[in-house]
Design an enzyme around this catalytic site. Structure first.
Site, PDB file in Angstrom:
ATOM      1  N   TRP A  71      23.076 -11.972   3.839  1.00  0.00           N
ATOM      2  CA  TRP A  71      24.029 -11.900   4.950  1.00  0.00           C
ATOM      3  C   TRP A  71      24.336 -10.479   5.412  1.00  0.00           C
ATOM      4  O   TRP A  71      24.637 -10.259   6.592  1.00  0.00           O
ATOM      5  CB  TRP A  71      25.343 -12.595   4.570  1.00  0.00           C
ATOM      6  CG  TRP A  71      25.224 -14.070   4.524  1.00  0.00           C
ATOM      7  CD1 TRP A  71      25.179 -14.849   3.404  1.00  0.00           C
ATOM      8  CD2 TRP A  71      25.108 -14.967   5.626  1.00  0.00           C
ATOM      9  NE1 TRP A  71      25.049 -16.178   3.750  1.00  0.00           N
ATOM     10  CE2 TRP A  71      25.007 -16.275   5.112  1.00  0.00           C
ATOM     11  CE3 TRP A  71      25.080 -14.790   7.010  1.00  0.00           C
ATOM     12  CZ2 TRP A  71      24.873 -17.396   5.925  1.00  0.00           C
ATOM     13  CZ3 TRP A  71      24.948 -15.909   7.814  1.00  0.00           C
ATOM     14  CH2 TRP A  71      24.853 -17.186   7.276  1.00  0.00           C
ATOM     15  N   TYR A  98      27.768  -7.575  13.009  1.00  0.00           N
ATOM     16  CA  TYR A  98      26.578  -8.328  13.410  1.00  0.00           C
ATOM     17  C   TYR A  98      26.457  -8.297  14.924  1.00  0.00           C
ATOM     18  O   TYR A  98      27.419  -8.041  15.643  1.00  0.00           O
ATOM     19  CB  TYR A  98      26.581  -9.753  12.843  1.00  0.00           C
ATOM     20  CG  TYR A  98      27.707 -10.649  13.275  1.00  0.00           C
ATOM     21  CD1 TYR A  98      27.584 -11.480  14.383  1.00  0.00           C
ATOM     22  CD2 TYR A  98      28.905 -10.690  12.551  1.00  0.00           C
ATOM     23  CE1 TYR A  98      28.614 -12.318  14.767  1.00  0.00           C
ATOM     24  CE2 TYR A  98      29.931 -11.534  12.926  1.00  0.00           C
ATOM     25  CZ  TYR A  98      29.785 -12.346  14.038  1.00  0.00           C
ATOM     26  OH  TYR A  98      30.808 -13.175  14.420  1.00  0.00           O
ATOM     27  N   VAL A 191      34.394 -14.660   7.347  1.00  0.00           N
ATOM     28  CA  VAL A 191      33.939 -14.462   8.722  1.00  0.00           C
ATOM     29  C   VAL A 191      32.863 -15.505   8.977  1.00  0.00           C
ATOM     30  O   VAL A 191      31.829 -15.517   8.299  1.00  0.00           O
ATOM     31  CB  VAL A 191      33.363 -13.051   8.944  1.00  0.00           C
ATOM     32  CG1 VAL A 191      32.873 -12.886  10.375  1.00  0.00           C
ATOM     33  CG2 VAL A 191      34.412 -11.997   8.606  1.00  0.00           C
ATOM     34  N   LEU A 192      33.101 -16.398   9.936  1.00  0.00           N
ATOM     35  CA  LEU A 192      32.132 -17.420  10.270  1.00  0.00           C
ATOM     36  C   LEU A 192      31.242 -16.925  11.404  1.00  0.00           C
ATOM     37  O   LEU A 192      31.715 -16.333  12.358  1.00  0.00           O
ATOM     38  CB  LEU A 192      32.845 -18.709  10.701  1.00  0.00           C
ATOM     39  CG  LEU A 192      33.734 -19.359   9.633  1.00  0.00           C
ATOM     40  CD1 LEU A 192      34.405 -20.602  10.201  1.00  0.00           C
ATOM     41  CD2 LEU A 192      32.914 -19.717   8.415  1.00  0.00           C
ATOM     42  N   LEU A 193      29.951 -17.173  11.267  1.00  0.00           N
ATOM     43  CA  LEU A 193      29.000 -16.774  12.311  1.00  0.00           C
ATOM     44  C   LEU A 193      28.685 -17.951  13.191  1.00  0.00           C
ATOM     45  O   LEU A 193      28.612 -19.041  12.800  1.00  0.00           O
ATOM     46  CB  LEU A 193      27.711 -16.250  11.680  1.00  0.00           C
ATOM     47  CG  LEU A 193      27.856 -15.043  10.749  1.00  0.00           C
ATOM     48  CD1 LEU A 193      26.514 -14.665  10.178  1.00  0.00           C
ATOM     49  CD2 LEU A 193      28.435 -13.868  11.497  1.00  0.00           C
TER      50      LEU A 193
END
Length: 193
Positions: A71, A98, A191-193
């Site tokens: 990640w 990101y 933290v959600l992607l």
């Protein structure tokens, strides 16, 4: 300038484009001594640093070293991550973001908005604000147009000082088949992607 040209942002009252550019100008290079891009040999120490930091949040992922590397290890156009290494060779700080580009519709000059999103950040030897300023500088260096950050974890400690604007929405986490109490953003270390 690009953000205003595509309608993502607007000029504030009584502000010119030149004054706006000057207001948000960043240094050319990171300011923190020992700040550098994370490399594969940093994985074990960086993972330990992040795992220890995340333990303070009621909701956070438990990543093993391989998951952390998957990640968080830098990949061009996907994720950038940086560490601060002290004179003894220890990693004291970590920051990452990101990439999430978006198509710009209806603009003859620009077709893509390159957005950086704050990912995981750990500051132990420098103020979080200074570490994140270096992250902003690095995002600019890889030609990101905007840097977004949620008000989760300890992010509220730098959002105002670094002139982040408040977004126009609320992010709601829905974790399928999980039951957890309602919590404040500062209690969330995920933290959600």
């Amino acid at each position: 300038k690009k953000l205003i040209e595509i309608g993502f942002s607007r000029l504030m009252p009584r502000m010119t484009m030149a004054r706006t550019i000057k207001l948000y100008k960043l240094p050319e290079a990171p300011q923190t001594p020992g700040f550098r891009a994370m490399v594969p040999s940093d994985a074990a120490k960086a993972h330990a640093l992040l795992a220890k930091y995340l333990d303070q949040f009621p909701l956070h992922p438990h990543l093993d070293e391989a998951e952390f590397a998957h990640w968080c290890m830098p990949r061009p156009g996907v994720v950038d991550a940086f560490v601060v290494e002290d004179q003894a060779g220890e990693l004291t700080d970590l920051c990452s973001f990101y990439h999430l580009p978006s198509t710009v519709i209806g603009n003859d000059k620009h077709s893509t908005l390159k957005a950086a999103y704050s990912f995981y950040n750990v500051a132990t030897s420098v103020p979080l604000r200074d570490l994140m300023r270096d992250a902003l500088i690095c995002a600019k260096a890889v030609e990101m147009d905007v840097f977004n950050a949620l008000n989760i974890m300890e992010n509220d400690r730098f959002l105002k000082d670094l002139k982040f604007g408040i977004g126009d929405g609320h992010l709601q986490y829905y974790l399928y088949n999980w039951k957890c109490a309602e919590m404040k953003p500062a209690d969330i270390g995920l933290v959600l992607l």
